[in-house]
Design a protein around this motif. Structure first.
Motif, PDB file in Angstrom:
ATOM      1  N   VAL A 106       0.820  -1.215   0.000  1.00  0.00           N
ATOM      2  CA  VAL A 106       0.000   0.000   0.000  1.00  0.00           C
ATOM      3  C   VAL A 106       0.859   1.272   0.000  1.00  0.00           C
ATOM      4  O   VAL A 106       0.579   2.217  -0.726  1.00  0.00           O
ATOM      5  CB  VAL A 106      -0.963  -0.008   1.217  1.00  0.00           C
ATOM      6  CG1 VAL A 106      -1.590   1.350   1.432  1.00  0.00           C
ATOM      7  CG2 VAL A 106      -2.058  -1.029   0.989  1.00  0.00           C
ATOM      8  N   GLN A 107       1.909   1.254   0.822  1.00  0.00           N
ATOM      9  CA  GLN A 107       2.723   2.471   0.954  1.00  0.00           C
ATOM     10  C   GLN A 107       3.414   2.877  -0.335  1.00  0.00           C
ATOM     11  O   GLN A 107       3.788   4.030  -0.513  1.00  0.00           O
ATOM     12  CB  GLN A 107       3.738   2.311   2.104  1.00  0.00           C
ATOM     13  CG  GLN A 107       4.911   1.392   1.837  1.00  0.00           C
ATOM     14  CD  GLN A 107       4.598  -0.064   2.141  1.00  0.00           C
ATOM     15  OE1 GLN A 107       3.462  -0.533   2.043  1.00  0.00           O
ATOM     16  NE2 GLN A 107       5.620  -0.820   2.500  1.00  0.00           N
ATOM     17  N   TRP A 108       3.591   1.909  -1.264  1.00  0.00           N
ATOM     18  CA  TRP A 108       4.288   2.222  -2.515  1.00  0.00           C
ATOM     19  C   TRP A 108       3.325   2.499  -3.673  1.00  0.00           C
ATOM     20  O   TRP A 108       3.757   2.789  -4.778  1.00  0.00           O
ATOM     21  CB  TRP A 108       5.221   1.059  -2.912  1.00  0.00           C
ATOM     22  CG  TRP A 108       6.391   0.890  -1.997  1.00  0.00           C
ATOM     23  CD1 TRP A 108       6.661  -0.176  -1.196  1.00  0.00           C
ATOM     24  CD2 TRP A 108       7.465   1.826  -1.768  1.00  0.00           C
ATOM     25  NE1 TRP A 108       7.809   0.025  -0.480  1.00  0.00           N
ATOM     26  CE2 TRP A 108       8.323   1.245  -0.812  1.00  0.00           C
ATOM     27  CE3 TRP A 108       7.759   3.104  -2.271  1.00  0.00           C
ATOM     28  CZ2 TRP A 108       9.471   1.896  -0.357  1.00  0.00           C
ATOM     29  CZ3 TRP A 108       8.907   3.746  -1.809  1.00  0.00           C
ATOM     30  CH2 TRP A 108       9.742   3.138  -0.868  1.00  0.00           C
ATOM     31  N   VAL A 115      -1.515  -0.594 -11.942  1.00  0.00           N
ATOM     32  CA  VAL A 115      -1.387  -0.780 -10.490  1.00  0.00           C
ATOM     33  C   VAL A 115      -2.698  -1.278  -9.869  1.00  0.00           C
ATOM     34  O   VAL A 115      -2.693  -2.184  -9.030  1.00  0.00           O
ATOM     35  CB  VAL A 115      -0.915   0.541  -9.823  1.00  0.00           C
ATOM     36  CG1 VAL A 115      -0.840   0.393  -8.306  1.00  0.00           C
ATOM     37  CG2 VAL A 115       0.437   0.944 -10.375  1.00  0.00           C
ATOM     38  N   VAL A 116      -3.837  -0.705 -10.309  1.00  0.00           N
ATOM     39  CA  VAL A 116      -5.132  -1.100  -9.734  1.00  0.00           C
ATOM     40  C   VAL A 116      -5.451  -2.559 -10.070  1.00  0.00           C
ATOM     41  O   VAL A 116      -5.776  -3.360  -9.184  1.00  0.00           O
ATOM     42  CB  VAL A 116      -6.266  -0.152 -10.203  1.00  0.00           C
ATOM     43  CG1 VAL A 116      -7.634  -0.704  -9.815  1.00  0.00           C
ATOM     44  CG2 VAL A 116      -6.074   1.227  -9.592  1.00  0.00           C
ATOM     45  N   ILE A 117      -5.317  -2.920 -11.354  1.00  0.00           N
ATOM     46  CA  ILE A 117      -5.637  -4.309 -11.749  1.00  0.00           C
ATOM     47  C   ILE A 117      -4.661  -5.280 -11.066  1.00  0.00           C
ATOM     48  O   ILE A 117      -5.064  -6.307 -10.513  1.00  0.00           O
ATOM     49  CB  ILE A 117      -5.583  -4.491 -13.285  1.00  0.00           C
ATOM     50  CG1 ILE A 117      -6.603  -3.561 -13.965  1.00  0.00           C
ATOM     51  CG2 ILE A 117      -5.878  -5.939 -13.678  1.00  0.00           C
ATOM     52  CD1 ILE A 117      -6.528  -3.538 -15.472  1.00  0.00           C
ATOM     53  N   PHE A 118      -3.392  -4.913 -11.081  1.00  0.00           N
ATOM     54  CA  PHE A 118      -2.333  -5.761 -10.487  1.00  0.00           C
ATOM     55  C   PHE A 118      -2.637  -6.065  -9.017  1.00  0.00           C
ATOM     56  O   PHE A 118      -2.649  -7.225  -8.590  1.00  0.00           O
ATOM     57  CB  PHE A 118      -0.992  -5.019 -10.635  1.00  0.00           C
ATOM     58  CG  PHE A 118       0.206  -5.762 -10.130  1.00  0.00           C
ATOM     59  CD1 PHE A 118       0.666  -6.897 -10.770  1.00  0.00           C
ATOM     60  CD2 PHE A 118       0.904  -5.307  -9.021  1.00  0.00           C
ATOM     61  CE1 PHE A 118       1.788  -7.568 -10.315  1.00  0.00           C
ATOM     62  CE2 PHE A 118       2.030  -5.977  -8.553  1.00  0.00           C
ATOM     63  CZ  PHE A 118       2.465  -7.108  -9.202  1.00  0.00           C
ATOM     64  N   ASN A 119      -2.922  -5.016  -8.238  1.00  0.00           N
ATOM     65  CA  ASN A 119      -3.158  -5.219  -6.805  1.00  0.00           C
ATOM     66  C   ASN A 119      -4.495  -5.906  -6.519  1.00  0.00           C
ATOM     67  O   ASN A 119      -4.611  -6.649  -5.541  1.00  0.00           O
ATOM     68  CB  ASN A 119      -3.032  -3.898  -6.047  1.00  0.00           C
ATOM     69  CG  ASN A 119      -1.574  -3.484  -5.909  1.00  0.00           C
ATOM     70  OD1 ASN A 119      -0.760  -4.212  -5.378  1.00  0.00           O
ATOM     71  ND2 ASN A 119      -1.230  -2.339  -6.453  1.00  0.00           N
ATOM     72  N   SER A 120      -5.500  -5.654  -7.370  1.00  0.00           N
ATOM     73  CA  SER A 120      -6.789  -6.347  -7.176  1.00  0.00           C
ATOM     74  C   SER A 120      -6.593  -7.847  -7.374  1.00  0.00           C
ATOM     75  O   SER A 120      -7.132  -8.665  -6.615  1.00  0.00           O
ATOM     76  CB  SER A 120      -7.831  -5.850  -8.179  1.00  0.00           C
ATOM     77  OG  SER A 120      -7.923  -4.464  -8.090  1.00  0.00           O
ATOM     78  N   LEU A 121      -5.815  -8.215  -8.404  1.00  0.00           N
ATOM     79  CA  LEU A 121      -5.555  -9.637  -8.663  1.00  0.00           C
ATOM     80  C   LEU A 121      -4.792 -10.269  -7.502  1.00  0.00           C
ATOM     81  O   LEU A 121      -5.056 -11.411  -7.121  1.00  0.00           O
ATOM     82  CB  LEU A 121      -4.788  -9.815  -9.982  1.00  0.00           C
ATOM     83  CG  LEU A 121      -5.582  -9.508 -11.268  1.00  0.00           C
ATOM     84  CD1 LEU A 121      -4.659  -9.519 -12.486  1.00  0.00           C
ATOM     85  CD2 LEU A 121      -6.709 -10.514 -11.471  1.00  0.00           C
TER      86      LEU A 121
END
Lengths: 169, 162
Positions: A124-126, A139-145
């Motif tokens: 989250v911090q990065w 970034v959004v799709i990557f972290n959701s996956l």
């Protein structure tokens, strides 16, 4: 002596590799050691707290308390607590491994702990820095996956690992 | 700074727990402190050893050399190589973002960049020893194997979506 050797075999190998590399390229190894000291100092409060919270949990907390909150029977609530905790914590996950092990010993679900470790991959911090470099869509799709992976990972690990096997005695 | 803030919060929580419990049972608390000291020494040795190897790796593997090596691969080979290199890379992932940008600027496929980054954050090759010590071999193998498969799936999904 034999026990110490068995317990710290990997650390001793790392030490030997560091010595060999130091002979080959002292400058880079000194930079590496400086990095290690800086990292240790910056994470010292976390390392210290984890050590004493683990001690506290293993000696004072009754198993039922932990099992109720994040035990296997806590269902999706426990998994969600693990996923959110893993998502928002900073520092390397392995610093918290002793704590997680104590929680498992006290009744925490293996699925919850595996989900927590999985969700730790979301940094989250990065995220703001990552968006500035790779764009928000990536970034959004990557972290959701990764979040979805973390939750599934909990169930997969729990399916294959029995409680007593999760601990190396 | 973030590590320091989180450290202060957890430390305050720990001290709070010990103070509250002080009235309840001093004998158990003494045992908890003894176990805490033992944990601190053991964890410090193990974690510091990992930091040393990360520090040395970071200095021996430059961003350009890692990037140029990965650019030689594409397709399924690229995904596998990205996953393996990402698993070896350790330390703050912030170092991985510039490498990923470099890869994208040099026309690397999204799947390669994703597998490299995802593997960096999801699989910790160097911390596997700690995982085995704390959770056992079976837990470590199943979790990391599933992470490996997931990295490949995530890379393929990202390739399709972006």
């Amino acid at each position: 002596m034999k026990t110490i050797l068995e317990d710290y075999i990997i650390e001793l190998v790392i030490c030997a590799v560091a010595i060999i590399l130091m002979i080959l390229n002292p400058h880079k190894v000194v930079l590496g050691l400086t990095y290690a000291v800086n990292m240790y100092v910056s994470l010292f409060l976390v390392i210290l707290s984890v050590a004493f919270i683990s001690g506290f949990i293993s000696e004072t907390v009754p198993p039922n308390t932990i099992a109720k909150i994040i035990g296997k029977k806590s269902g999706w609530k426990g998994v969600l607590i693990g996923a959110v905790f893993g998502t928002f914590m900073v520092g390397p996950s392995y610093v918290f491994y002793t704590l997680f092990r104590n929680l498992i010993d006290k009744g925490a679900g293996i699925n919850v702990i595996a989900t927590t470790i999985g969700a730790w991959a979301i940094k989250v911090q990065w995220i703001p820095f990552a968006i500035s470099i790779l764009g928000w869509k990536f970034v959004v799709i990557f972290n959701s996956l990764i979040f979805i992976y973390a939750i599934i990972s909990g169930y997969v690990v729990d399916f294959f690992v029995k409680r007593k096997e999760s601990r190396k005695d | 700074m973030q590590n320091f803030i989180i450290g202060i919060i957890i430390l305050a929580l720990t001290v709070g727990l010990y103070i509250i419990y002080l009235r309840k049972d001093k004998t158990k608390l003494k045992k908890a402190v003894q176990r805490g000291v033992k944990n601190l020494i053991q964890n410090s040795i193990r974690i510091f050893a990992i930091f040393v190897i990360i520090g040395i790796l970071q200095n021996f593997l430059s961003k350009e050399s890692v990037g140029n090596f990965l650019l030689k691969f594409s397709g399924i080979k690229g995904i596998f190589t990205g996953t393996i290199v990402g698993a070896i890379m350790m330390g703050p992932v912030a170092t991985g973002y510039p490498i990923s940008k470099y890869l994208l600027e040099n026309m690397a496929p999204i799947s390669l960049v994703t597998s490299f980054l995802a593997s960096w954050v999801m699989i910790g090759f160097i911390s596997i020893s700690l995982e085995v010590k704390n959770f056992g071999k079976r837990f470590t193998v199943v979790r990391n194997l599933f992470a490996f498969i997931s990295v490949i799936i995530i890379a393929l999904i990202m390739e399709v979506l972006l």
